[in-house]
Design a protein around this motif. Structure first.
Motif, PDB file in Angstrom:
ATOM      1  N   ILE A  22       0.835  -1.201   0.000  1.00  0.00           N
ATOM      2  CA  ILE A  22       0.000   0.000   0.000  1.00  0.00           C
ATOM      3  C   ILE A  22       0.870   1.251   0.000  1.00  0.00           C
ATOM      4  O   ILE A  22       0.556   2.233  -0.683  1.00  0.00           O
ATOM      5  N   LEU A  23       1.982   1.221   0.726  1.00  0.00           N
ATOM      6  CA  LEU A  23       2.903   2.350   0.716  1.00  0.00           C
ATOM      7  C   LEU A  23       3.420   2.598  -0.701  1.00  0.00           C
ATOM      8  O   LEU A  23       3.408   3.731  -1.191  1.00  0.00           O
ATOM      9  N   PHE A  24       3.858   1.547  -1.377  1.00  0.00           N
ATOM     10  CA  PHE A  24       4.350   1.679  -2.742  1.00  0.00           C
ATOM     11  C   PHE A  24       3.255   2.205  -3.666  1.00  0.00           C
ATOM     12  O   PHE A  24       3.472   3.127  -4.451  1.00  0.00           O
ATOM     13  N   LEU A  25       2.072   1.640  -3.552  1.00  0.00           N
ATOM     14  CA  LEU A  25       0.952   2.064  -4.388  1.00  0.00           C
ATOM     15  C   LEU A  25       0.597   3.523  -4.117  1.00  0.00           C
ATOM     16  O   LEU A  25       0.338   4.290  -5.043  1.00  0.00           O
ATOM     17  N   SER A  26       0.609   3.915  -2.856  1.00  0.00           N
ATOM     18  CA  SER A  26       0.296   5.303  -2.500  1.00  0.00           C
ATOM     19  C   SER A  26       1.320   6.274  -3.064  1.00  0.00           C
ATOM     20  O   SER A  26       0.970   7.330  -3.583  1.00  0.00           O
ATOM     21  N   ILE A  27       2.591   5.898  -2.952  1.00  0.00           N
ATOM     22  CA  ILE A  27       3.646   6.758  -3.495  1.00  0.00           C
ATOM     23  C   ILE A  27       3.501   6.855  -5.002  1.00  0.00           C
ATOM     24  O   ILE A  27       3.617   7.941  -5.584  1.00  0.00           O
TER      25      ILE A  27
END
Length: 141
Positions: A22-27
């Motif tokens: 989710i962190l990667f997707l959010s970034i």
């Protein structure tokens, strides 16, 4: 009751994998929308409350794999999370969308979530060690 060590490790590993996904997707999404100015919602969830909410959301998501006290799996805990924080899904979506457009703010929020999840893992690891010690002592006596 205390979660067995293997299930606990699997649960927390699964949570961390989801967190980084989710962190990667959010970034990625924030980078795609960095040129877009998103208006701040009137009822924006404050950062600290967003950290609390996202932490509980990650825990609720991981709860699918573990039986609850009624021995049920795949229970939808999300309504309980939103009820606990007295936030409706629309307010969460608007706030989450706004924060993803502000990469520094969202990074700070996700860092707080990561810190809390690691603290919870440490706490549960300590509880499991204590429970195992007590079990060994009872077997000796």
């Amino acid at each position: 009751s205390i979660i067995p060590q293997k299930e606990n490790d699997y649960f927390l590993t699964e949570q961390m994998n989801k967190f980084f996904y989710i962190l990667f997707l959010s970034i990625f999404l924030a980078a795609c929308t960095s040129n877009t100015i998103i208006k701040k919602p009137k009822n924006l969830i404050p950062k600290e409350q967003m950290i609390d909410l996202l932490t509980d959301i990650f825990l609720a998501e991981g709860g699918d794999n573990i039986k609850n006290i009624n021995l049920q799996r795949s229970v939808n805990y999300f309504p309980l999370v939103f009820e606990k924080h007295q936030i409706d899904t629309t307010r969460f979506k608007e706030s989450n969308f706004y924060y993803t457009s502000k990469i520094d703010d969202y990074d700070e929020i996700l860092g707080g979530v990561d810190k809390r999840l690691k603290a919870l893992k440490s706490l549960y690891d300590t509880e499991i060690k204590l429970a195992d010690s007590l079990t060994r002592v009872k077997k000796i006596h």
